[in-house]
Design a protein around this motif. Sequence first.
Motif, mmCIF file in Angstrom:
data_model
loop_
_atom_site.group_PDB
_atom_site.id
_atom_site.type_symbol
_atom_site.label_atom_id
_atom_site.label_comp_id
_atom_site.label_asym_id
_atom_site.label_seq_id
_atom_site.Cartn_x
_atom_site.Cartn_y
_atom_site.Cartn_z
ATOM 1 N N LEU A 1 41.909 -22.034 7.204
ATOM 2 C CA LEU A 1 42.854 -21.808 8.617
ATOM 3 C C LEU A 1 44.372 -21.966 8.131
ATOM 4 C CD1 LEU A 1 41.335 -25.378 9.544
ATOM 5 C CD2 LEU A 1 40.830 -23.018 9.911
ATOM 6 N N SER A 2 45.077 -21.141 9.747
ATOM 7 C CA SER A 2 45.933 -21.075 9.371
ATOM 8 C C SER A 2 47.497 -22.187 9.010
ATOM 9 C CB SER A 2 47.316 -20.730 11.019
ATOM 10 O OG SER A 2 46.554 -21.639 11.752
ATOM 11 N N VAL A 3 48.496 -22.112 8.671
ATOM 12 C CA VAL A 3 49.002 -23.490 8.722
ATOM 13 C C VAL A 3 48.935 -24.443 9.978
ATOM 14 C CG1 VAL A 3 51.477 -24.074 8.216
ATOM 15 C CG2 VAL A 3 50.821 -22.515 6.761
ATOM 16 N N LEU A 4 49.283 -23.919 11.572
ATOM 17 C CA LEU A 4 49.289 -25.145 12.476
ATOM 18 C C LEU A 4 48.112 -25.328 12.834
ATOM 19 C CD1 LEU A 4 51.056 -24.144 15.401
ATOM 20 C CD2 LEU A 4 48.701 -24.298 15.142
ATOM 21 N N GLN A 5 47.412 -24.637 12.086
ATOM 22 C CA GLN A 5 45.695 -25.180 12.276
ATOM 23 C C GLN A 5 45.517 -26.049 11.517
ATOM 24 O OE1 GLN A 5 43.647 -21.558 11.910
ATOM 25 N NE2 GLN A 5 42.985 -21.806 14.036
ATOM 26 N N ASN A 6 46.031 -26.157 10.308
ATOM 27 C CA ASN A 6 45.753 -27.298 9.285
ATOM 28 C C ASN A 6 46.119 -28.269 10.075
ATOM 29 O OD1 ASN A 6 44.226 -26.552 6.549
ATOM 30 N ND2 ASN A 6 45.066 -24.855 7.126
ATOM 31 N N VAL A 7 47.658 -27.822 9.830
ATOM 32 C CA VAL A 7 48.295 -29.626 10.759
ATOM 33 C C VAL A 7 47.621 -30.371 11.473
ATOM 34 C CG1 VAL A 7 50.890 -30.414 11.444
ATOM 35 C CG2 VAL A 7 50.829 -28.693 9.775
ATOM 36 N N GLY A 8 46.769 -28.878 13.038
ATOM 37 C CA GLY A 8 46.178 -29.068 14.272
ATOM 38 C C GLY A 8 45.524 -30.273 13.959
ATOM 39 N N LEU A 9 45.053 -30.439 12.569
ATOM 40 C CA LEU A 9 43.180 -31.387 12.391
ATOM 41 C C LEU A 9 43.600 -32.213 12.326
ATOM 42 C CD1 LEU A 9 41.727 -28.807 9.286
ATOM 43 C CD2 LEU A 9 40.702 -30.039 11.678
ATOM 44 N N GLY A 10 45.449 -32.637 12.560
ATOM 45 C CA GLY A 10 45.595 -34.338 12.240
ATOM 46 C C GLY A 10 45.619 -34.773 13.351
ATOM 47 N N LEU A 11 45.780 -33.814 14.284
ATOM 48 C CA LEU A 11 45.394 -34.600 16.079
ATOM 49 C C LEU A 11 44.168 -34.602 16.706
ATOM 50 C CD1 LEU A 11 48.771 -32.807 17.426
ATOM 51 C CD2 LEU A 11 48.127 -35.587 17.153
ATOM 52 N N ARG A 12 43.102 -33.132 16.451
ATOM 53 C CA ARG A 12 41.739 -33.245 17.188
ATOM 54 C C ARG A 12 41.386 -32.385 16.080
ATOM 55 N NH1 ARG A 12 41.334 -33.644 22.338
ATOM 56 N NH2 ARG A 12 39.794 -31.928 22.241
ATOM 57 N N PRO A 13 40.526 -32.476 15.615
ATOM 58 C CA PRO A 13 39.418 -32.326 14.908
ATOM 59 C C PRO A 13 38.886 -30.637 15.104
ATOM 60 C CG PRO A 13 39.088 -34.534 14.574
ATOM 61 C CD PRO A 13 39.829 -33.905 15.664
#
Length: 230
Positions: free
Chosen positions: A86-98
């Motif tokens: 996953l990209s950096v943005l996606q890795n961080v986005g997991l914190g909001l929406r799995p």
Amino acid sequence: MLKLEDALIAQGDFQMRADFTLEAGRKYAVIGPSGAGKSTLLAALCGFVPLAAGRMYWGDRDITEASPDARPMTMLFQDNNLFPHLSVLQNVGLGLRPDLRLNETEREQVERALGRVDLAQFADVKPGQLSGGQQSRVALARVLVQARPLVLLDEPFAALGPALRNEMLDLVQDTIAQTRAALVMVTHAPEDVRRIADEVIFVEGGRAHAPRPAAALMDDPPPELRAYLG
């Protein structure tokens, strides 16, 4: 405010008792010998290890049986727990929406969190293309984007050199100050305690002791803590 009331934490033959309160906005260091149960204490707070006895409260709400995602806290692990595909943005986005189906508002939240840790320009990069310090910043951004009132750190910067570790600790302090979250950080380094902690939870002999003021405790430690500090 988080309260452990006559809590017993058990895993196999290991047992540890804890009875204390964590106040909002305070910074706590968890220290003690290897194998004493520091990481296990954090796992119990997060709900990954159920209490064998006792209760846990967040304010007036009993969260003893609550699942990890239903608790008012988030945890940063030792290995950063990043997904390489996953990209950096996606890795961080997991914190909001799995499921990573971020709406526009959520994407903006992620981008703001990346900006806070000075990684906005790396949003589309994969973790394997980043340095160890940058990977730690990604993991920290994922914690920040969740905006929980309690942040738990399980030695996430232990593998970093002293200068980079201090940089990350300063970044944690700055971001925690902005969000006004409480912080609980496991560390083996006494200098980290002096740098970041208001209070210390000393874990040894099957007990997580109630928090005590960090400066006074480190300046005049009791015999068992003095033996650990060497």
